[in-house]
Structures are given as C-alpha cells and as structure tokens.
Design a protein around this motif. Structure first.
Motif, PDB file in Angstrom:
ATOM      1  N   GLN A   1      47.176 -14.290  36.370  1.00 15.97           N
ATOM      2  CA  GLN A   1      47.015 -13.798  35.004  1.00 15.97           C
ATOM      3  C   GLN A   1      47.575 -14.712  34.098  1.00 15.97           C
TER       4      GLN A   1
ATOM      5  N   TYR B   1      53.599 -21.890  34.096  1.00 16.26           N
ATOM      6  CA  TYR B   1      52.811 -21.262  33.249  1.00 16.26           C
ATOM      7  C   TYR B   1      53.236 -21.785  31.625  1.00 16.26           C
TER       8      TYR B   1
ATOM      9  N   ILE C   1      42.456 -18.999  40.803  1.00 13.82           N
ATOM     10  CA  ILE C   1      42.890 -19.858  40.139  1.00 13.82           C
ATOM     11  C   ILE C   1      42.022 -21.288  40.451  1.00 13.82           C
TER      12      ILE C   1
ATOM     13  N   LEU D   1      38.419 -20.524  39.304  1.00 11.46           N
ATOM     14  CA  LEU D   1      38.156 -20.967  37.790  1.00 11.46           C
ATOM     15  C   LEU D   1      38.321 -22.529  37.874  1.00 11.46           C
TER      16      LEU D   1
ATOM     17  N   ILE E   1      45.361 -21.780  31.240  1.00 14.11           N
ATOM     18  CA  ILE E   1      44.254 -22.456  31.277  1.00 14.11           C
ATOM     19  C   ILE E   1      43.447 -22.203  30.067  1.00 14.11           C
ATOM     20  N   ALA E   2      43.291 -20.821  29.818  1.00 17.59           N
ATOM     21  CA  ALA E   2      42.472 -20.601  28.280  1.00 17.59           C
ATOM     22  C   ALA E   2      43.249 -21.438  27.160  1.00 17.59           C
TER      23      ALA E   2
ATOM     24  N   THR F   1      48.954 -23.932  41.359  1.00 17.16           N
ATOM     25  CA  THR F   1      48.949 -22.924  42.156  1.00 17.16           C
ATOM     26  C   THR F   1      50.187 -22.655  43.089  1.00 17.16           C
TER      27      THR F   1
ATOM     28  N   GLN G   1      48.615 -17.511  34.499  1.00 12.32           N
ATOM     29  CA  GLN G   1      48.195 -19.186  34.394  1.00 12.32           C
ATOM     30  C   GLN G   1      46.755 -19.092  34.184  1.00 12.32           C
ATOM     31  N   ARG G   2      46.096 -17.908  34.118  1.00 13.17           N
ATOM     32  CA  ARG G   2      44.550 -17.866  33.456  1.00 13.17           C
ATOM     33  C   ARG G   2      44.933 -18.146  31.964  1.00 13.17           C
TER      34      ARG G   2
ATOM     35  N   VAL H   1      38.037 -16.595  31.039  1.00 12.85           N
ATOM     36  CA  VAL H   1      38.913 -16.640  32.506  1.00 12.85           C
ATOM     37  C   VAL H   1      39.366 -15.375  33.004  1.00 12.85           C
TER      38      VAL H   1
END
Length: 245
Positions: free
Chosen positions: A144, A89, A178, A181, A150-151, A167, A146-147, A127
């Motif tokens: 969350q 992350y 994930i 997404l 990504i954002a 992942t 990792q989301r 996300v």
C-alpha cells in the motif's frame, strides 16, 4: 525523448558507471537488469540528479546538458517532467496517504490545496487506496505504501517515471499487485525506466531490456529478442542464473 551519452560515475577509487549509453523513446517501458553492484541504481540516480555524474551528456526533450555541471534551475526543470519511485517508498511518515500525494503539488508546484486534493483522491482511487486516504504510512502495508508512492509520482503528470526496484522490499503476494499496477501504466502509454529483478515483468511488460554488468551497458534490445536469444556471453550466463533461481 532522452539520450544519455558516455555517463561516468565513481565513488572514491571504484568506477561504478563506465561510459554508459542509453536512449529512451516516448512510450518506452525499459527494464534495466543485471547482477547486484552493476550500477543500475546509480544510473537511475544520476539521470534524475540525485547523484552527480563525473562526466556525461544528457539530451532531454531536445536540450543538451553536461551532466557533471548541472545548474540548479535546469535540474528543477527536468524534475518537473520526471518522477522517481524508490524501493523503500520514501514517504513522509507524519503525513497521511493523501497528503503524501498532494504535498509536491501544493509546496512544489504552488497548486491550490482544493485542486491538489481532488487530484490526490482521484489517483489514490486509481491505485486502489480510495478508502485509505487518511491513513499514515505506519498504518499501511508495504504494498500500500508503494501504491501511495506511485500515486505521488503520477500526480505531477511526468513524461517519464523512474522505478528503482519497486518490489524488492515486498513479499510475493504484494509484489504481484505492484507489477499489475505498473502493467496498467504501461498499457496507458506511460514512459518508464525500471530497475528490476523481476524477469517476468522485464520479459512480458517491457518493450526493451538493458543488461548491465560491472558498470557497463552490455546489451540492449527488444525484450522478447533479448530473452529468447541474448547475444553477449555475460547476458546468457545471467539469464541462466536467473532461471535457475
């Protein structure tokens, strides 16, 4: 969009990348698969200049670069067009989810805070974390976090996103969120280069698959073709092992 030629990298006496070649077209979703220690992550890190290559050439948006002699200005210019999502992350633990997304825009790009906040909130909503913008990483699950990562990657509007086993630190339930997404990003046309052990993602979402072994790009081709009829004996053996596990 990107072409890498004869990329080589050693750590001490160990050759990790042995003349790797890779071509990425706009809109490609390429999964890099292979056994642990085959050089997959090192390839990604060299392509984003988190590691210095011993030799190799990169063509990026029509410009050619010697990967072993990169100027800081060129590295910064390339990074403005790329984003990197790490397996762990890599968030700032003293900043909220929203601040993690906006930090690069405000500090790195000089964007006004109000505009960066607007972008950050829109992407956190995308996300699925609109209600978590004030939460710190320690208050978020791995999925969350990792989301948020990504954002943050999407915030800089990159031409390509590099994913390094996004992942691998997640349990199966969070992994599926994930991957879903990432599938949405692929459907939106985002160019992605993904190091992954998720064979389902590689087969069903990627349009191309690269199989690496012992620092070499052993085989590369359309995903369905690779999984249905791999050509190299090492690819066949790897897929048999992956299916058995």
């Amino acid at each position: 969009m990107i072409e890498v030629k004869n990329l080589r990298k050693s750590f001490g006496d160990v050759q990790v990348l042995k003349g790797v070649e890779l071509t990425i077209e706009k809109g490609d979703v390429i999964s890099i698969i292979g056994p642990s220690g085959s050089g997959k992550t090192t390839l990604l890190r060299c392509m984003n200049f988190l590691e210095s290559a011993d030799s190799g050439e990169m063509v990026f948006d029509g410009q050619t670069f010697d990967m072993s002699r990169m100027h800081r200005k060129d590295v910064l210019n390339i990074r403005k067009k790329t984003a990197f999502v790490f397996q762990n992350y890599n968030l700032f633990f003293n900043k909220t989810a929203l601040e993690n997304v906006t930090e690069g825009l405000v500090i790195g790009r000089g964007m006004a805070k109000d505009k960066a906040t607007e972008i950050g909130r829109r992407l956190l909503n995308r996300v699925g974390l609109a209600e978590r913008e004030t939460y710190y990483p320690s208050e978020l699950s791995g999925g969350q976090q990792q989301r948020v990562a990504i954002a943050r990657a999407l915030a800089v509007e990159p031409e390509i996103i590099y994913f390094d086993e996004p992942t691998s630190a997640l349990d199966p339930e969070l992994t599926q969120g994930i991957l879903s997404l990432m599938r949405e990003l692929a459907d939106d046309g985002m160019t992605m280069l993904v190091v992954t052990h998720e064979m389902g993602f590689a087969k069903n979402v990627s349009n191309k698959v690269c199989f690496m072994d012992q620092g070499q790009m052993v085989e590369m081709g359309p995903a369905k073709e690779f999984f249905n009829s791999p050509k190299d004996p090492r690819s066949k053996a790897f897929l048999r092992t992956a299916q058995d596990s």
